[in-house]
Design an enzyme around this catalytic site. Structure first.
Site, PDB file in Angstrom:
ATOM      1  N   ALA A  11      33.565  22.201  13.777  1.00  0.00           N
ATOM      2  CA  ALA A  11      33.383  22.652  15.171  1.00  0.00           C
ATOM      3  C   ALA A  11      32.542  21.653  15.962  1.00  0.00           C
ATOM      4  CB  ALA A  11      32.737  24.036  15.181  1.00  0.00           C
ATOM      5  N   ASP A  34      32.667  25.943  10.631  1.00  0.00           N
ATOM      6  CA  ASP A  34      31.827  24.765  10.364  1.00  0.00           C
ATOM      7  C   ASP A  34      30.885  25.111   9.221  1.00  0.00           C
ATOM      8  OD1 ASP A  34      31.304  22.067  12.209  1.00  0.00           O
ATOM      9  OD2 ASP A  34      29.630  22.563  10.874  1.00  0.00           O
ATOM     10  N   HIS A 176      46.414   4.444  11.565  1.00  0.00           N
ATOM     11  CA  HIS A 176      45.468   4.665  12.661  1.00  0.00           C
ATOM     12  C   HIS A 176      44.219   3.838  12.355  1.00  0.00           C
ATOM     13  CE1 HIS A 176      43.536   6.678  15.945  1.00  0.00           C
ATOM     14  NE2 HIS A 176      42.649   7.281  15.200  1.00  0.00           N
TER      15      HIS A 176
END
Ligand code: APR
Length: 315
Positions: A11, A34, A176
């Site tokens: 989170a 979280d 990426h």
């Protein structure tokens, strides 16, 4: 009003911004998880206070308990540490590999039928590890990077040419990381290839800025990476899946012979719908582009092997 449920694990900046986007777009109820106690609850409460202002009635729940995530349609994983100046995405492997495997194992126990979208870096490696941890068919696991990288490419083209960004189409494949591959041949403005609108040096400058788009932000912020555009990119993928849109977007997908590559997750064009990755779209790459994709895949493979050793799984 549908009752879709999206769980976001982690989170932090990306996770909380994505929760906001999903609710604002009225796509699904959101469960934010979280490891830090109180933090996801506080963020969920804050986002809930904005419901009337944002004009949606989606529930956003913050929790530290995976039981609250049960039966999610989509699980998004952002848990881990972000980049800092001087750290490449690959430097995060040791810490993030352990976190991603652990949270994925916990999530799959409660949401065995979900589609999993991984955002934690290094993206392609973490997506592979998460896929292994789920035991799911590979079409149900994917990494979010290509939509973001293509959006950066699209933005830089629009700025350079002074055109409306929505008229620009752009595609980025590969990992990426430093060897990601913006593809100028497949970028266009209003249907006109950018190779007819800009000289080679300008295109190369824009490709380079795209490749280092994440690092540019990390170097400016110094305490973490980008989160607004990553959240928007992930939200687009969530929408494509929940609304079965068959969007043709780049994503880190499992390859089984496509592009001459096997047993690897890497960025390629995909068809995204309610089954997850419904198809890997194979482009007719030039020899040079194919060599670059294979080099990119080798670096992902090396890091998958490295992560396996670090996790004590040498098989
Ligand atoms: N379980 C649950 N949450 C965890 C765990 C865990 N085991 N370990 C870390 N987290 C949480 C942190 O507490 C933090 O709230 O993950 C969150 C990560 O948030 P940020 O530090 O704000 O990082 P963010 O910018 O959101 O990036 C997250 O996405 O783009 C990638 O490189 C980026 O890997 C990074 C990830």
């Amino acid at each position: 009003c549908n009752d879709h449920r999206v769980t976001i694990i982690g989170a932090g900046n990306v996770g909380s911004t994505l929760a906001h986007r999903i609710a604002q777009h009225n796509l699904a109820n959101v469960v934010l998880v979280d490891i830090v106690e109180g933090m996801p609850q506080a963020i969920a409460l804050d986002l809930t206070h904005a419901q009337g202002l944002d004009r949606h009635n989606r529930q956003i729940k913050g929790t530290n308990d995976y039981a609250d995530t049960a039966n999610s349609d989509i699980v998004v994983i952002t848990a881990g540490i972000p980049r800092k100046p001087g750290l490449s995405r690959d430097d995060l492997i040791q810490i993030n590999a352990k976190i991603v495997v652990e949270v994925t194992q916990k999530a799959i126990a409660y949401s065995p039928d979900a589609i999993y979208i991984i955002i934690t870096n290094p993206l392609d490696v973490m997506t592979y590890l998460a896929w292994q941890a789920t035991g799911l068919p590979p079409n149900r696991v994917m990494g979010m990077a290509g939509v973001l990288d293509a959006a950066r490419f699209q933005t830089f083209i629009a700025i350079e040419l002074g055109v409306c960004v929505t008229d620009v189409r752009a595609l980025v494949i590969g990992d990426h990381g430093d060897s990601m591959m913006p593809l100028p041949r497949y970028a266009s403005v209003g249907g006109i290839p950018i190779t007819e609108l800009m000289d080679r040096a300008t295109i190369e400058r824009i490709c380079d800025r795209t490749r280092h788009g994440g690092a540019e932000i990390v170097n400016l912020r110094k305490t973490g990476g980008a989160y607004s555009a990553p959240a928007s990119a992930a939200c687009l993928m969530v929408e494509a899946i929940l609304h079965n849109q068959s969007r043709l977007v780049p994503a880190s997908a499992y390859l089984q012979g496509e592009y001459g590559l096997n047993d690897i997750f890497i960025g390629v064009p995909t068809l995204l719908g309610c089954q997850g990755i419904e198809k890997v779209v194979e482009l007719n790459l030039t020899d040079e582009e194919r060599d670059a994709l294979h080099a990119s895949a080798s670096s992902v493979r090396q890091n998958i092997d490295r992560a396996g050793v670090l996790l004590g799984n040498c098989s």
